[in-house]
Design a protein around this motif. Structure first.
Motif, PDB file in Angstrom:
ATOM      1  N   VAL A   1       0.816  -1.207   0.000  1.00  0.00           N
ATOM      2  CA  VAL A   1       0.000   0.000   0.000  1.00  0.00           C
ATOM      3  C   VAL A   1       0.861   1.274   0.000  1.00  0.00           C
ATOM      4  CG1 VAL A   1      -1.744   1.231   1.314  1.00  0.00           C
ATOM      5  CG2 VAL A   1      -1.862  -1.234   1.131  1.00  0.00           C
TER       6      VAL A   1
ATOM      7  N   TRP B   1       0.881   4.240  -2.755  1.00  0.00           N
ATOM      8  CA  TRP B   1       0.448   5.590  -2.385  1.00  0.00           C
ATOM      9  C   TRP B   1       1.437   6.632  -2.897  1.00  0.00           C
ATOM     10  CZ3 TRP B   1       1.995   9.508   1.106  1.00  0.00           C
ATOM     11  CH2 TRP B   1       0.999  10.421   1.414  1.00  0.00           C
TER      12      TRP B   1
ATOM     13  N   ALA C   1      -3.400   8.792  -5.459  1.00  0.00           N
ATOM     14  CA  ALA C   1      -2.785   8.125  -4.316  1.00  0.00           C
ATOM     15  C   ALA C   1      -3.813   7.259  -3.602  1.00  0.00           C
ATOM     16  CB  ALA C   1      -2.208   9.172  -3.365  1.00  0.00           C
ATOM     17  N   LEU C   2      -5.003   7.789  -3.377  1.00  0.00           N
ATOM     18  CA  LEU C   2      -6.056   7.023  -2.701  1.00  0.00           C
ATOM     19  C   LEU C   2      -6.459   5.832  -3.554  1.00  0.00           C
ATOM     20  CD1 LEU C   2      -8.058   6.848  -0.363  1.00  0.00           C
ATOM     21  CD2 LEU C   2      -9.633   8.200  -1.697  1.00  0.00           C
TER      22      LEU C   2
ATOM     23  N   CYS D   1      -5.951   1.844  -2.524  1.00  0.00           N
ATOM     24  CA  CYS D   1      -7.053   0.888  -2.460  1.00  0.00           C
ATOM     25  C   CYS D   1      -6.804  -0.276  -3.414  1.00  0.00           C
ATOM     26  CB  CYS D   1      -8.372   1.570  -2.809  1.00  0.00           C
ATOM     27  SG  CYS D   1      -8.873   2.760  -1.573  1.00  0.00           S
TER      28      CYS D   1
ATOM     29  N   PHE E   1      -4.365  -2.590  -1.819  1.00  0.00           N
ATOM     30  CA  PHE E   1      -4.999  -3.354  -0.747  1.00  0.00           C
ATOM     31  C   PHE E   1      -5.858  -4.475  -1.327  1.00  0.00           C
ATOM     32  CE2 PHE E   1      -8.640  -4.086   2.060  1.00  0.00           C
ATOM     33  CZ  PHE E   1      -7.965  -4.574   3.153  1.00  0.00           C
TER      34      PHE E   1
ATOM     35  N   HIS F   1      -3.753  -7.214  -2.467  1.00  0.00           N
ATOM     36  CA  HIS F   1      -3.226  -7.989  -1.349  1.00  0.00           C
ATOM     37  C   HIS F   1      -4.263  -8.950  -0.811  1.00  0.00           C
ATOM     38  CE1 HIS F   1      -1.776  -8.845   2.719  1.00  0.00           C
ATOM     39  NE2 HIS F   1      -0.587  -8.732   2.159  1.00  0.00           N
TER      40      HIS F   1
ATOM     41  N   PRO G   1      -2.122  -4.908   6.353  1.00  0.00           N
ATOM     42  CA  PRO G   1      -2.472  -4.097   5.179  1.00  0.00           C
ATOM     43  C   PRO G   1      -3.681  -3.196   5.416  1.00  0.00           C
ATOM     44  CG  PRO G   1      -2.068  -6.346   4.532  1.00  0.00           C
ATOM     45  CD  PRO G   1      -1.989  -6.334   6.013  1.00  0.00           C
ATOM     46  N   LEU G   2      -4.657  -3.692   6.195  1.00  0.00           N
ATOM     47  CA  LEU G   2      -5.841  -2.863   6.434  1.00  0.00           C
ATOM     48  C   LEU G   2      -5.471  -1.612   7.218  1.00  0.00           C
ATOM     49  CD1 LEU G   2      -8.814  -2.759   5.886  1.00  0.00           C
ATOM     50  CD2 LEU G   2      -9.217  -3.876   8.072  1.00  0.00           C
TER      51      LEU G   2
ATOM     52  N   ARG H   1      -2.541  -0.198   7.176  1.00  0.00           N
ATOM     53  CA  ARG H   1      -1.831   0.694   6.250  1.00  0.00           C
ATOM     54  C   ARG H   1      -2.794   1.432   5.352  1.00  0.00           C
ATOM     55  NH1 ARG H   1       3.581  -2.342   4.230  1.00  0.00           N
ATOM     56  NH2 ARG H   1       3.811  -3.619   6.082  1.00  0.00           N
ATOM     57  N   LEU H   2      -3.795   0.675   4.839  1.00  0.00           N
ATOM     58  CA  LEU H   2      -4.765   1.298   3.942  1.00  0.00           C
ATOM     59  C   LEU H   2      -5.493   2.434   4.655  1.00  0.00           C
ATOM     60  CD1 LEU H   2      -6.246   1.292   1.220  1.00  0.00           C
ATOM     61  CD2 LEU H   2      -7.966  -0.115   2.298  1.00  0.00           C
TER      62      LEU H   2
ATOM     63  N   PHE I   1      -2.998   5.426   5.012  1.00  0.00           N
ATOM     64  CA  PHE I   1      -2.725   6.158   3.778  1.00  0.00           C
ATOM     65  C   PHE I   1      -3.999   6.743   3.176  1.00  0.00           C
ATOM     66  CE2 PHE I   1       1.199   3.566   3.729  1.00  0.00           C
ATOM     67  CZ  PHE I   1       2.075   4.620   3.738  1.00  0.00           C
ATOM     68  N   GLY I   2      -5.127   6.040   3.364  1.00  0.00           N
ATOM     69  CA  GLY I   2      -6.407   6.573   2.867  1.00  0.00           C
ATOM     70  C   GLY I   2      -6.736   7.888   3.549  1.00  0.00           C
TER      71      GLY I   2
ATOM     72  N   SER J   1      -4.493  10.604   2.333  1.00  0.00           N
ATOM     73  CA  SER J   1      -4.814  11.171   1.013  1.00  0.00           C
ATOM     74  C   SER J   1      -6.082  12.022   1.078  1.00  0.00           C
ATOM     75  CB  SER J   1      -4.926  10.099  -0.072  1.00  0.00           C
ATOM     76  OG  SER J   1      -5.258   8.873   0.434  1.00  0.00           O
ATOM     77  N   VAL J   2      -7.043  11.610   1.904  1.00  0.00           N
ATOM     78  CA  VAL J   2      -8.244  12.443   2.036  1.00  0.00           C
ATOM     79  C   VAL J   2      -7.862  13.816   2.601  1.00  0.00           C
ATOM     80  CG1 VAL J   2     -10.416  12.695   3.288  1.00  0.00           C
ATOM     81  CG2 VAL J   2      -9.841  10.522   2.232  1.00  0.00           C
TER      82      VAL J   2
ATOM     83  N   MET K   1      -6.252  15.807  -0.093  1.00  0.00           N
ATOM     84  CA  MET K   1      -7.222  16.284  -1.084  1.00  0.00           C
ATOM     85  C   MET K   1      -7.994  17.482  -0.567  1.00  0.00           C
ATOM     86  SD  MET K   1      -8.831  13.065  -3.043  1.00  0.00           S
ATOM     87  CE  MET K   1      -8.765  11.825  -1.799  1.00  0.00           C
TER      88      MET K   1
END
Lengths: 173, 307
Positions: A61, A65, A83-84, A88, A91, A94, B15-16, B18-19, B22-23, B26-27, B30
């Motif tokens: 991830v 990103w 990036a978002l 995703c 992920f 994965h 991973p969740l 991390r997501l 990073f999510g 990024s929000v 933005m």
């Protein structure tokens, strides 16, 4: 469904430099001056999906990103949009990486199509919230072309890991 | 609580997790970029970082263009030469008329004690690539703040207005095309001097003339040029041609579609116009009524010019 009949080949470990080189190459491909961008496959997303499925411990991830940020800056898009979507995508890749490799390359391509579609929908949602216009259904064609490229990308990127077929006659087994 | 077996291999955060991290990041970026424009330093740094990669990526394309220019056939060159000659004859004639008109105009202006129009400086630039973002119409040109490009400068090609500089980086600049949904150009109908504002429609190849009354005197085939009222665009540059007029009695405005005069999708060479006209700001205008009068006179002039 027919399972893959070919014997699984034992692959050599992936070279981190080759992974970096392929990702940067895909980024450079995306930066080429294209006349109509909607029909051009997003090679970076495809390469990223490939490495997230085949080398989930090396590419994940975080790398997705950062590459997404580079795409945003290069395209003058909203910072964080690609990036978002790429995070995703990584992920999702994965989540399915253990199962999807049991299929042949064409069923894999269908999985990849769904992943790319989801990431594109995320990008679309972000842009519509930020006040953009709907870019048209042609973007789906670009995703379809990306998914069709999957078998070739697989062959290309796995080539350095495939051991040469030298049969050693003196080896006992 | 779910039972988790002990980990054999160190893998870092799940991973969740991390997501999620990073999510959210990024929000945040933005929102900062869209609402507050705080992300510009980050954008500058990223653009500089990928600039070498961009050069590497576009080098083969540029080399191919140069090589194909070199090997262009003699027949094509001759044909092109003949076409250019014919075009030059046509333009030379209109240039003579223009020169005499310009002199006359200058004389009249001096009589009116008006300031003469300053000829604008132009910077030649080439389009490096088009933005990959399908939601906006933007191109990146190979001149930046190092070459004197400033925010808001208009960009033209050989046929008309192409767009406006919307972001300046040290070595590159981003140009929003006239077909972008968020760009508007103050225009004037060449035939009768009617003023209006042309907006991009966002589909990549058309524009719209919005907020014109249903009975406005606009016909299919009318040429639209910049009115110069905004002080951004120089006056009288072609912008678009009217391709479709729809007058609906139930709507208060006419629906007018335009075709941009500039080749918004095909050209590689553009000119950035360093045009600066000192338009008094609104607050100053209220304070100084003589400025207002000057602007009113200018508006009257530009209205009269089309007739």
């Amino acid at each position: 469904m027919k399972r893959q009949q070919q014997p699984q080949r034992i692959l050599r470990p992936a070279n981190p430099f080759f992974i970096a080189f392929s990702l940067l190459g895909a980024l450079a491909f995306n930066l080429l001056p294209w006349p109509d961008l909607r029909l051009v496959p997003d090679l970076l997303a495809l390469t990223l999906t490939f490495w997230c499925i085949h080398q989930p411990r090396k590419v994940g991830v975080g790398i997705a990103w950062v590459l997404g940020l580079a795409m945003d800056a290069a395209n003058g898009a909203l910072i964080g949009q690609h990036a978002l979507a790429y995070a995703c995508l990584a992920f999702g890749a994965h989540v399915i990486h253990r199962r999807v490799l049991l299929f042949g390359v064409w069923p894999q391509a269908v999985h990849v199509f769904v992943l790319l579609l989801l990431s594109q929908l995320i990008m679309l949602a972000v842009r519509l919230i930020a006040g953009g216009t709907f870019p048209g259904w042609l973007t789906l064609v670009g995703i379809g072309i990306s998914a069709l490229l999957w078998p070739f990308i697989t062959d290309l990127l796995l080539a350095p890991q495939r051991a040469p077929d030298d049969i050693d006659e003196t080896r006992p087994i | 609580m779910e039972y988790q077996p002990p980990q054999f291999f160190k893998r870092g955060p799940a991973p969740l997790a991390r997501l999620t991290f990073f999510g959210l990041l990024s929000v945040l970026l933005m929102v900062l970029d869209a609402r507050f424009q705080y992300a510009e330093p980050l954008r500058h740094a990223l653009t500089l970082a990928i600039y070498p990669l961009q050069q590497v990526a576009t080098a083969p394309v540029i080399a191919f263009n140069k090589v194909s220019d070199f090997f262009s056939s003699q027949a094509r060159l001759q044909r092109e030469n003949a076409e250019l000659r014919a075009q030059q004859l046509l333009t030379a004639q209109s240039l003579q008329v223009l020169e005499s008109l310009e002199q006359e105009n200058e004389r009249l202006r001096r009589l009116l004690d008006a300031r003469s129009t300053i000829p604008s400086q132009t910077v030649f630039a080439e389009i490096v690539y088009a933005g990959r973002d399908p939601f906006s119409r933007k191109v990146i040109i190979d001149r930046g703040s190092q070459h004197g490009i400033e925010l808001g400068q208009p960009v033209v090609d050989d046929q008309g207005v192409l767009g406006q500089v919307t972001r300046v980086l040290p070595l590159l600049a981003e140009v929003t095309l006239v077909t972008d949904k968020n760009l508007s150009v103050p225009v004037q109908v060449l035939r009768n001097g009617l003023r209006g504002i042309a907006y991009g429609s966002g589909d990549g190849h058309t524009m719209e003339l919005r907020y014109m009354p249903a009975n406005a005197d606009v016909q299919v085939g009318d040429q639209l040029v910049t009115s110069g009222l905004d002080g951004v665009y120089p006056r009288g540059v072609p912008v678009a041609t009217v391709t479709h007029v729809e007058r609906d009695a139930t709507m208060s405005f006419a629906k007018i579609r335009l075709r941009p005069a500039a080749g918004t999708n095909q050209h590689r060479q553009v000119l950035v116009v360093q045009h600066r006209e000192d338009i008094p700001r609104l607050a100053e205008t209220e304070a100084q009524p003589e400025d207002d009068r000057a602007r009113g006179a200018k508006r009257a002039r530009s209205r009269g010019r089309g007739r």
